[in-house]
Write a protein that holds these residues in place. Sequence first.
Motif, PDB file in Angstrom:
ATOM      1  N   ASP A  95       0.834  -1.206   0.000  1.00 48.80           N
ATOM      2  CA  ASP A  95       0.000   0.000   0.000  1.00 48.80           C
ATOM      3  C   ASP A  95       0.870   1.258   0.000  1.00 48.80           C
ATOM      4  OD1 ASP A  95      -2.572   1.498   0.413  1.00 48.80           O
ATOM      5  OD2 ASP A  95      -1.540   2.044   2.276  1.00 48.80           O
ATOM      6  N   LEU A  96       1.929   1.235   0.801  1.00 50.05           N
ATOM      7  CA  LEU A  96       2.815   2.398   0.872  1.00 50.05           C
ATOM      8  C   LEU A  96       3.534   2.626  -0.463  1.00 50.05           C
ATOM      9  CD1 LEU A  96       4.327   1.889   4.440  1.00 50.05           C
ATOM     10  CD2 LEU A  96       2.750   3.683   3.722  1.00 50.05           C
ATOM     11  N   ALA A  97       3.921   1.539  -1.118  1.00 53.33           N
ATOM     12  CA  ALA A  97       4.583   1.668  -2.423  1.00 53.33           C
ATOM     13  C   ALA A  97       3.627   2.274  -3.446  1.00 53.33           C
ATOM     14  CB  ALA A  97       5.066   0.299  -2.903  1.00 53.33           C
ATOM     15  N   SER A  98       2.351   1.900  -3.392  1.00 54.45           N
ATOM     16  CA  SER A  98       1.341   2.460  -4.300  1.00 54.45           C
ATOM     17  C   SER A  98       1.153   3.949  -4.037  1.00 54.45           C
ATOM     18  CB  SER A  98       0.004   1.737  -4.135  1.00 54.45           C
ATOM     19  OG  SER A  98       0.115   0.388  -4.518  1.00 54.45           O
ATOM     20  N   ARG A  99       1.135   4.314  -2.765  1.00 49.13           N
ATOM     21  CA  ARG A  99       0.988   5.730  -2.419  1.00 49.13           C
ATOM     22  C   ARG A  99       2.204   6.532  -2.872  1.00 49.13           C
ATOM     23  NH1 ARG A  99      -0.820   5.884   3.821  1.00 49.13           N
ATOM     24  NH2 ARG A  99      -0.769   8.135   3.422  1.00 49.13           N
ATOM     25  N   GLU A 100       3.373   5.917  -2.759  1.00 47.71           N
ATOM     26  CA  GLU A 100       4.586   6.606  -3.190  1.00 47.71           C
ATOM     27  C   GLU A 100       4.616   6.741  -4.714  1.00 47.71           C
ATOM     28  OE1 GLU A 100       7.443   8.907  -1.834  1.00 47.71           O
ATOM     29  OE2 GLU A 100       6.407   7.570  -0.468  1.00 47.71           O
ATOM     30  N   ASP A 160      13.267   6.274  -5.418  1.00 44.02           N
ATOM     31  CA  ASP A 160      14.038   5.354  -4.569  1.00 44.02           C
ATOM     32  C   ASP A 160      13.183   4.853  -3.405  1.00 44.02           C
ATOM     33  OD1 ASP A 160      16.180   5.741  -6.231  1.00 44.02           O
ATOM     34  OD2 ASP A 160      17.251   7.119  -4.876  1.00 44.02           O
ATOM     35  N   THR A 161      12.358   5.726  -2.852  1.00 46.18           N
ATOM     36  CA  THR A 161      11.480   5.328  -1.739  1.00 46.18           C
ATOM     37  C   THR A 161      10.511   4.253  -2.192  1.00 46.18           C
ATOM     38  OG1 THR A 161      11.600   7.593  -0.871  1.00 46.18           O
ATOM     39  CG2 THR A 161       9.869   6.167   0.021  1.00 46.18           C
ATOM     40  N   ARG A 162       9.899   4.489  -3.335  1.00 43.88           N
ATOM     41  CA  ARG A 162       8.932   3.515  -3.866  1.00 43.88           C
ATOM     42  C   ARG A 162       9.594   2.168  -4.154  1.00 43.88           C
ATOM     43  NH1 ARG A 162       9.111   1.782  -9.122  1.00 43.88           N
ATOM     44  NH2 ARG A 162       9.341   3.950  -9.803  1.00 43.88           N
ATOM     45  N   LYS A 163      10.769   2.186  -4.761  1.00 42.17           N
ATOM     46  CA  LYS A 163      11.472   0.932  -5.087  1.00 42.17           C
ATOM     47  C   LYS A 163      11.868   0.175  -3.813  1.00 42.17           C
ATOM     48  CE  LYS A 163      13.349   2.168  -9.618  1.00 42.17           C
ATOM     49  NZ  LYS A 163      14.575   2.476 -10.408  1.00 42.17           N
ATOM     50  N   ALA A 164      12.328   0.908  -2.803  1.00 45.99           N
ATOM     51  CA  ALA A 164      12.706   0.266  -1.541  1.00 45.99           C
ATOM     52  C   ALA A 164      11.493  -0.379  -0.879  1.00 45.99           C
ATOM     53  CB  ALA A 164      13.345   1.295  -0.600  1.00 45.99           C
TER      54      ALA A 164
END
Length: 267
Positions: free
Chosen positions: A165-170, A220-224
């Motif tokens: 969910d966090l990756a989608s938001r990012e 980078d945040t999304r990929k991590a």
Amino acid sequence: LELVEELELELLKSDEINWEQSQKVEESLDKMQDIQEQIETIQEQMELMSELAENNELISPELQEKYSQLQEMLSEIMTPELMEAMEKLQDAMENMDSEQMMQALQDFEFNAEEFEEQMDRFMEMFQQAIAEQKLDEVVKRLEKMVEEQVEIMDSMNDIEPNTNDLASRERRQEESFEYLKEAMEDAAESMEKFAQQPAQGMKDLLDSELTSETSQELEDTRKALQQKDMQNAMGSGSQSQGNLEQMLNQATSIQNSYQQQTINEMM
């Protein structure tokens, strides 16, 4: 107005109205009607922009009030006196009465001159408001992005964060950032005519290392997060938040500078 003045001179030399003169009157009236249609189009655009901006909360209440004032100003430009002068000129042309046409031309010229001055002033104010709206949009977009990044960072600190969910938001943050850069470019172009220094400030911010770095940190945040690498996600996410806050501070400073400069020019 040049056509009207030229026709007045010709009528002073002649008691009769010829075909060429009547054509010039027709041309003058056509031009005024074209302007009237342009005004109606601008009114519709202003109403649409106000509705869109209000629904998306991308402009401030102060700017919405300015649009309302411009709409009122626009409706006052097409005065009953001007409309009456246009009608009298049309009647005189149809009757081919030189004396009646001379009087109608004089009335029309007086009202048209005032109309032209008001329209010039209105268009300048309208274009300034457009620039201010675009600048307001940049600030609002940055405020929303900062707020969302803060919430994402808070969610990363949960005991069991939902990384998908966090990756989608990012990912949505990355998309918002691309829209933001387009808005920054539009704002810079719109401001250039009225305030070159704030316009250049916005261009510089758009082309800055800060903006480039922010785009990379969001990615980078999304990929991590996609890799469930919370340590790097926290690091890049925190840097993204700090960069967005810096961009917001700079954009707000540019906005204040633009508003002050345009106010000073109007006084």
